[in-house]
Scaffold this motif. Structure first.
Motif, PDB file in Angstrom:
ATOM      1  N   LEU A  32       0.854  -1.184   0.000  1.00 54.35           N
ATOM      2  CA  LEU A  32       0.000   0.000   0.000  1.00 54.35           C
ATOM      3  C   LEU A  32       0.892   1.237   0.000  1.00 54.35           C
ATOM      4  N   SER A  33       0.371   2.332  -0.496  1.00 56.10           N
ATOM      5  CA  SER A  33       1.149   3.556  -0.572  1.00 56.10           C
ATOM      6  C   SER A  33       0.252   4.761  -0.336  1.00 56.10           C
ATOM      7  N   VAL A  34       0.825   5.949  -0.360  1.00 47.86           N
ATOM      8  CA  VAL A  34       0.082   7.184  -0.123  1.00 47.86           C
ATOM      9  C   VAL A  34      -1.124   7.252  -1.068  1.00 47.86           C
ATOM     10  N   GLY A  35      -2.271   7.566  -0.471  1.00 47.96           N
ATOM     11  CA  GLY A  35      -3.507   7.652  -1.237  1.00 47.96           C
ATOM     12  C   GLY A  35      -4.372   6.411  -1.157  1.00 47.96           C
ATOM     13  N   ASP A  36      -3.781   5.273  -0.736  1.00 44.65           N
ATOM     14  CA  ASP A  36      -4.553   4.040  -0.626  1.00 44.65           C
ATOM     15  C   ASP A  36      -5.411   4.058   0.641  1.00 44.65           C
ATOM     16  N   SER A  37      -6.568   3.417   0.573  1.00 44.39           N
ATOM     17  CA  SER A  37      -7.493   3.358   1.709  1.00 44.39           C
ATOM     18  C   SER A  37      -7.476   1.973   2.346  1.00 44.39           C
ATOM     19  N   PHE A  38      -7.875   1.922   3.605  1.00 41.96           N
ATOM     20  CA  PHE A  38      -7.953   0.651   4.331  1.00 41.96           C
ATOM     21  C   PHE A  38      -8.911   0.824   5.511  1.00 41.96           C
ATOM     22  N   PHE A  39      -9.302  -0.289   6.108  1.00 39.45           N
ATOM     23  CA  PHE A  39     -10.109  -0.284   7.320  1.00 39.45           C
ATOM     24  C   PHE A  39      -9.225  -0.643   8.512  1.00 39.45           C
ATOM     25  N   ARG A  51      -7.210   6.649   5.033  1.00 37.71           N
ATOM     26  CA  ARG A  51      -6.430   6.813   3.813  1.00 37.71           C
ATOM     27  C   ARG A  51      -5.019   7.227   4.201  1.00 37.71           C
ATOM     28  N   ILE A  52      -4.032   6.614   3.578  1.00 35.66           N
ATOM     29  CA  ILE A  52      -2.634   6.897   3.910  1.00 35.66           C
ATOM     30  C   ILE A  52      -2.244   8.281   3.413  1.00 35.66           C
ATOM     31  N   LEU A  53      -1.707   9.096   4.338  1.00 34.63           N
ATOM     32  CA  LEU A  53      -1.241  10.440   4.000  1.00 34.63           C
ATOM     33  C   LEU A  53       0.265  10.485   3.790  1.00 34.63           C
ATOM     34  N   GLU A  54       1.007   9.792   4.677  1.00 31.80           N
ATOM     35  CA  GLU A  54       2.469   9.768   4.596  1.00 31.80           C
ATOM     36  C   GLU A  54       2.936   8.377   4.977  1.00 31.80           C
ATOM     37  N   ALA A  55       4.056   7.957   4.424  1.00 33.17           N
ATOM     38  CA  ALA A  55       4.601   6.649   4.758  1.00 33.17           C
ATOM     39  C   ALA A  55       6.112   6.684   4.731  1.00 33.17           C
ATOM     40  N   THR A  56       6.721   6.053   5.749  1.00 29.77           N
ATOM     41  CA  THR A  56       8.165   5.851   5.772  1.00 29.77           C
ATOM     42  C   THR A  56       8.405   4.347   5.726  1.00 29.77           C
ATOM     43  N   SER A  57       9.636   3.933   5.932  1.00 26.96           N
ATOM     44  CA  SER A  57       9.929   2.496   5.895  1.00 26.96           C
ATOM     45  C   SER A  57       9.374   1.759   7.101  1.00 26.96           C
ATOM     46  N   ARG A  58       9.056   2.486   8.196  1.00 29.21           N
ATOM     47  CA  ARG A  58       8.639   1.825   9.437  1.00 29.21           C
ATOM     48  C   ARG A  58       7.272   2.244   9.950  1.00 29.21           C
ATOM     49  N   SER A  59       6.692   3.302   9.433  1.00 28.44           N
ATOM     50  CA  SER A  59       5.413   3.766   9.961  1.00 28.44           C
ATOM     51  C   SER A  59       4.664   4.544   8.885  1.00 28.44           C
ATOM     52  N   LEU A  60       3.418   4.856   9.203  1.00 30.96           N
ATOM     53  CA  LEU A  60       2.627   5.665   8.281  1.00 30.96           C
ATOM     54  C   LEU A  60       1.641   6.508   9.074  1.00 30.96           C
ATOM     55  N   ARG A  61       1.252   7.604   8.479  1.00 32.01           N
ATOM     56  CA  ARG A  61       0.215   8.464   9.051  1.00 32.01           C
ATOM     57  C   ARG A  61      -0.983   8.420   8.111  1.00 32.01           C
TER      58      ARG A  61
END
Length: 244
Positions: A32-39, A51-61
């Motif tokens: 999954l990457s920025v812009g993808d949605s999930f529950f 919805r993913i706003l930011e992602a690093t190698s270890r976490s996401l916002r």
């Protein structure tokens, strides 16, 4: 859409932080990457669409797009007490029981259980079973993770089962009735305990102990079922019986 677990302490306003195993599974396994949605759901069963706003190698916002209250609790809460089986059969029982909607699973040691775990091994098993139950809850999207109780001696399992309004011990010896007949005679209850023996079954004394504690004795016909088959079969039948 995939479902994940989010700790409530990582929720802030309309955003959430996911890290560790959950983030790794999302970013590396599912890609999954920025812009993808999930529950996601939290420990209280609240559910979210994110919805993913930011992602690093270890976490996401992630942004919380919608929030939903927990699913209503079942009309009848079913607890499954299982004689500790061999190998990884308990993993399978936990996974499928979670999918079926069990409220609690408690493994126990009785006179004919084969595995004998030292305290360190028991703690490792329980920790793994909790992960299995969480993964199963995510897979089926329920948001409800059953309680995985510690491994207890059989008398303690009987005592805990006796706290339920309806309680059934499964035995293939004399004095048993069909599960259908037993359930029909229990009337309206809000909690049910199901006690299923280990690979070696129950001794007559153990059955008498359960009956003395108020359990009704039920059989499952002429076939001898494996513990994992029996546990899931009776759980499915009881859940169906009380379904509205």
């Amino acid at each position: 859409m995939p479902t994940f677990f989010v700790d409530r302490k990582n929720l802030s306003g309309d955003t959430a932080i996911l890290s560790g195993t959950e983030a790794g599974h999302m970013l590396r396994s599912l890609r999954l990457s920025v812009g993808d949605s999930f529950f996601a759901f939290d420990e209280e069963g609240n559910r979210y669409r994110m919805r993913i706003l930011e992602a690093t190698s270890r976490s996401l916002r992630a942004e919380i797009l919608e929030a939903f209250p927990p699913e209503p609790p079942p009309d009848v809460a079913v607890s499954l007490f299982v004689g500790l089986p061999k190998a990884d059969k308990m993993d399978f029982i936990l996974e499928k029981a979670t999918e079926l909607g069990v409220s609690r699973v408690m493994p126990f040691r009785s006179s004919r259980t084969i595995p004998r775990l030292d305290p360190a091994d028991a703690r490792k098993r329980i920790s793994r079973w909790e992960r299995v139950a969480l993964a199963a809850a995510k897979q089926c999207g329920s948001g409800r993770v059953p309680e995985v109780a510690g491994i207890v001696p059989y008398p303690e399992a009987v005592r805990r089962a006796a706290e339920h309004e309806g309680k059934i011990v499964f035995y293939e010896g004399e004095g048993t009735f069909s599960l259908k007949r037993v359930l029909s005679g229990m009337g309206g209850v809000r909690t049910v305990a199901l006690i299923v023996g280990p690979e070696g079954g129950f001794s007559p004394d153990e059955v008498r102990e359960a009956v003395a504690a108020g359990c009704r004795c039920a059989g499952l016909g002429n076939r001898i079922l494996r513990v994992e088959t029996a546990a899931l079969a009776v759980l499915a039948m009881v859940m169906y019986h009380y379904e509205k």
